[in-house]
Design an enzyme around this catalytic site. Structure first.
Site, mmCIF file in Angstrom:
data_model
loop_
_atom_site.group_PDB
_atom_site.id
_atom_site.type_symbol
_atom_site.label_atom_id
_atom_site.label_comp_id
_atom_site.label_asym_id
_atom_site.label_seq_id
_atom_site.Cartn_x
_atom_site.Cartn_y
_atom_site.Cartn_z
ATOM 1 N N HIS A 198 83.153 -53.935 71.978
ATOM 2 C CA HIS A 198 83.922 -52.777 72.400
ATOM 3 C C HIS A 198 84.401 -52.779 73.685
ATOM 4 C CE1 HIS A 198 81.062 -50.963 69.326
ATOM 5 N NE2 HIS A 198 82.318 -50.727 68.750
ATOM 6 N N GLY B 26 90.006 -54.788 67.835
ATOM 7 C CA GLY B 26 89.332 -56.181 67.853
ATOM 8 C C GLY B 26 89.642 -56.876 66.778
ATOM 9 N N GLN C 299 91.464 -54.867 59.090
ATOM 10 C CA GLN C 299 91.879 -53.760 59.964
ATOM 11 C C GLN C 299 92.896 -53.716 60.934
ATOM 12 O OE1 GLN C 299 88.608 -50.758 61.176
ATOM 13 N NE2 GLN C 299 89.099 -51.616 63.236
HETATM 14 P P1 AMP Z 1 83.844 -49.972 65.690
HETATM 15 O O1 AMP Z 1 83.046 -49.138 66.539
HETATM 16 O O2 AMP Z 1 83.115 -50.944 64.944
HETATM 17 O O3 AMP Z 1 84.835 -49.181 64.485
HETATM 18 O O4 AMP Z 1 84.888 -50.895 66.521
HETATM 19 C C1 AMP Z 1 85.645 -50.357 67.140
HETATM 20 C C2 AMP Z 1 86.628 -51.413 67.909
HETATM 21 O O5 AMP Z 1 85.956 -52.428 68.355
HETATM 22 C C3 AMP Z 1 87.440 -52.101 66.459
HETATM 23 O O6 AMP Z 1 88.844 -52.294 67.058
HETATM 24 C C4 AMP Z 1 86.579 -53.290 66.180
HETATM 25 O O7 AMP Z 1 87.402 -54.319 65.762
HETATM 26 C C5 AMP Z 1 86.351 -53.705 67.887
HETATM 27 N N1 AMP Z 1 85.006 -54.577 67.871
HETATM 28 C C6 AMP Z 1 83.887 -54.374 67.113
HETATM 29 N N2 AMP Z 1 83.171 -55.711 67.303
HETATM 30 C C7 AMP Z 1 83.897 -56.501 68.164
HETATM 31 C C8 AMP Z 1 83.543 -57.704 68.526
HETATM 32 N N3 AMP Z 1 82.556 -58.507 68.732
HETATM 33 N N4 AMP Z 1 84.723 -58.322 69.546
HETATM 34 C C9 AMP Z 1 85.890 -57.753 69.725
HETATM 35 N N5 AMP Z 1 85.966 -56.377 69.003
HETATM 36 C C10 AMP Z 1 85.211 -55.845 68.452
#
Ligand code: AMP
Length: 282
Positions: free
Chosen positions: A39, A149, A155
């Site tokens: 994040h 991400g 997504q």
């Molecule tokens: P989430 O809190 O899981 O909804 O993730 C929020 C954002 O962070 C989304 O765009 C995810 O794709 C991104 N994200 C989560 N894990 C990672 C990671 N390991 N590397 C890069 N982006 C990430």
């Protein structure tokens, strides 16, 4: 700059509009909190590219299916706020469920075919929830750019489709996957893994690595490459394989041979925890 916490939709929208009226850019990073380096890499990228950065912390109930982990999803608001401040974000948008769903969840957005296979097949209502909440968050936070991400590859395809189809005036920026030193893709859900499962989970990134090696050695046939990946996953009996998909980069259509940029995406369960990962093959 101290971090401002805003929970009202009208207030965050005004904050963004006030900045934009001065002719500067605002970046937006939507998250569900329980923040990790993945994040924070998005936040830093936004801070580097935009004049101001807003991050939302909202565990969106509609993207969890029945029996999934909505209730036990990690919530660590105090830690998250500290991390956001040190990464240079200026606003944490922390709405209530009622603020995002003032009329309940009757209105939903269906992005069509890109939401159907892979993650959509395993989690039939997931992308409807994602598309709906992203559209609502973009309504609350009318930023110039939004950062996502690549960890959640499908997504990103869904979000691009949403923005394109609904003619939304926002630029989508997709950022690289951040991994633990041993290769496991960072995820808030990794916190569910027991120490033993944490080790077993390494089969997931390892399967992608082996596929990449076979690809670098000249293998172009998807049936053969899938076998290479499956063999790695099947070597760890605690890992329950769900799918290994070879997709033309940018979409969710399957390829049978690697003739161009191809994403290999994997989903597997380790105990009760469902993990996803992917890798771009040349
Ligand atoms: P989430 O809190 O899981 O909804 O993730 C929020 C954002 O962070 C989304 O765009 C995810 O794709 C991104 N994200 C989560 N894990 C990672 C990671 N390991 N590397 C890069 N982006 C990430």
């Amino acid at each position: 700059m101290p971090l401002e916490s805003i929970s009202a939709v009208a207030d965050v929208r005004q904050w963004v509009r006030d900045r934009q009226a001065q002719g500067v850019t605002v970046g937006f990073v939507p998250t569900m909190g329980a923040l990790h380096e993945g994040h924070l890499s998005l936040v830093r990228r936004s801070v580097g590219e935009c004049d101001h950065t807003v991050v939302s912390l909202f565990v969106n109930p509609t993207q969890f299916g029945p029996g999934e982990d909505y209730e036990r999803y990690p919530r660590r608001l105090e830690d998250d706020l500290r991390l956001l401040e040190s990464a240079g974000a200026e606003v944490a948008f922390t709405p209530t469920v009622g603020a995002i769903y003032p009329d309940g969840d009757d209105l939903t957005i269906d992005v069509g075919s890109v939401a159907l296979p892979w993650e959509g097949a395993s989690r039939p209502t997931h992308f409807r929830g994602v598309a709906t909440v992203v559209a609502k968050l973009f309504g609350a936070v009318p930023a110039d750019r939004a950062y996502f991400g690549r960890k959640d590859y499908q997504q990103t395809v869904v979000v691009r489709r949403l923005v394109e189809a609904l003619l939304m005036p926002i630029e989508i920026v997709v950022c690289p996957i951040i991994r633990e030193p041993d290769g496991l893709a960072m995820s808030s859900r990794n916190a569910y893994l027991s120490p033993e499962e944490r080790q077993q989970a390494l089969a997931v990134p390892r399967s992608l690595e082996r596929i990449e090696q076979a690809c670098a050695a000249g293998e172009r046939d998807v049936v053969a490459l899938r076998e290479v990946g499956k063999a790695v996953l099947n070597d760890t009996p605690a890992v329950a394989f769900e799918y290994l998909a070879f997709l033309a980069e940018g979409g969710v259509a399957e390829v049978t041979r690697l003739d161009g940029p191809t994403v290999v995406a994997v989903a597997a369960r380790v105990g009760r925890t469902r993990l996803i990962d992917n890798r771009l093959l040349a």
